[in-house]
Write an enzyme that holds these catalytic residues in place. Structure first.
Site, PDB file in Angstrom:
ATOM      1  CG  ASN A  64      21.004  84.508  21.997  1.00 30.81           C
ATOM      2  OD1 ASN A  64      20.149  85.276  22.408  1.00 30.81           O
ATOM      3  ND2 ASN A  64      21.855  83.892  22.797  1.00 30.81           N
ATOM      4  CG  HIS A  72      17.238  82.397  25.469  1.00 35.95           C
ATOM      5  ND1 HIS A  72      17.008  83.514  24.703  1.00 35.95           N
ATOM      6  CD2 HIS A  72      18.598  82.265  25.553  1.00 35.95           C
ATOM      7  CE1 HIS A  72      18.170  84.045  24.343  1.00 35.95           C
ATOM      8  NE2 HIS A  72      19.138  83.307  24.841  1.00 35.95           N
ATOM      9  CB  CYS A 113      19.584  85.392  27.324  1.00 39.27           C
ATOM     10  SG  CYS A 113      20.947  85.779  26.192  1.00 39.27           S
TER      11      CYS A 113
END
Length: 318
Positions: A275, A245, A110
């Protein structure tokens, strides 16, 4: 030598999976998901490969920047779900878009977009590249255990890209951290079928310790932003936009007050995408760009965290 972003692009599959859709295949509900992670829907691939998504995002970023693929000096792709172990996803994207430059992948989950920007800045600083394409693409749906409601509700598929160019200013600084280990987040690779290998094969699905991830994420955001302010001499009042993020809305809600940066400066779109691993930040950046929410001179702070465990924060000028 610094860099500025010339253009952005993104791509997500057409197939939208809502929380109600997920409640039909796993024991969950819209209320449960919305309350815990702040997601309402996510895009899940039906036929798009990771290459398809990455190449489409790259093509859009090139068009937005006005740069021809053959002008590129370097392509860096951040992914944890490449369609092939070899060639790399970056090599396949290079071929698909008609570029002729060096291309390689990095794996930072990520935090991949920020790791890729940091890597690109090094090539630019050494004079080895003037125009760089950074692509983040992941088909997270192939890494998920779709019977595990604690993880399958979180992730989505998609890709995003930016074209950057060497300039005299525009990149302030970055902080990058890695705390190696797989006890909090782990995605095993397939063991293969060697008749000599006797270790028991792990299920090739993402494992995540939710509470430990949450704690790491909040602490990383606060620590990395604080360290970045110390390194640059900038303050919370200098920042115009924060793009974190997009992992869990509650993580952002917990971290934001601790950073002191006003809530209205934080851009959040997790409710519509989930996500998307390393593509989350550049998807949000492209969305802001397309909506006209950014103006030249804006100081943008990116902050990310993820498997590795890894975390990073970068300040750029738009």
């Amino acid at each position: 030598m610094n860099f500025k972003i010339l253009g952005t692009g993104s791509y997500v599959p057409d197939n939208v999976v809502t929380n109600d859709d997920l409640s039909k295949i796993v024991e969950t509900s819209d209320e449960w998901i919305s309350k815990r992670v702040g997601i309402k829907e996510r895009h899940i691939s039906v036929t798009d490969t990771t290459l398809d998504m990455g190449a489409n995002a790259a093509a859009e970023a090139l068009k937005d920047s006005g740069v021809d693929a053959k002008e590129l000096d370097l392509i860096i792709t951040a992914t944890i779900s490449s369609d092939t172990a070899c060639p790399s996803l970056a090599c396949l994207i290079q071929n698909r878009i008609g570029a002729e430059c060096m291309a390689f992948d990095i794996s930072a989950a990520c935090a991949g977009f920020l790791f890729a920007l940091e890597t690109a800045s090094g090539y630019i600083a050494r004079g080895r590249a003037k125009k760089v394409l950074v692509v983040c693409a992941d088909r997270m749906s192939k890494l998920i255990d779709w019977t595990d409601r604690s993880t399958c509700v979180i992730f989505g598929d998609g890709a995003a890209a930016v074209v950057i160019e060497a300039t005299e200013d525009g990149f302030y600084d970055s902080v990058i951290h890695t705390t190696g280990g797989n006890d909090v987040i782990n995605i095993p690779a397939r063991d293969g079928c060697s008749p000599f290998y006797k270790n028991e094969e792990q299920k090739p699905y993402l494992f995540m310790n939710g509470q430990a991830t949450f704690k790491f994420a909040v602490n990383s955001i606060v620590h990395d932003i604080g360290e970045l302010f110390e390194r640059t001499g900038l303050t919370k009042d200098d920042i115009d936009v924060v793009i974190p993020h997009q992992a869990n809305k509650r993580i952002i809600d917990f971290a934001q007050p601790k950073t002191g940066i006003d809530l209205d400066k934080w851009y959040v779109n997790i409710e519509r995408f989930g996500n998307v691993s390393g593509a989350s930040i550049p998807i949000a950046l492209n969305e802001m760009n397309r909506k006209g929410l950014l103006k030249r001179g804006d100081k943008i702070l990116f902050t990310a965290f993820g498997g590795g465990l890894s975390s990073a924060a970068i300040i750029i000028e738009w």
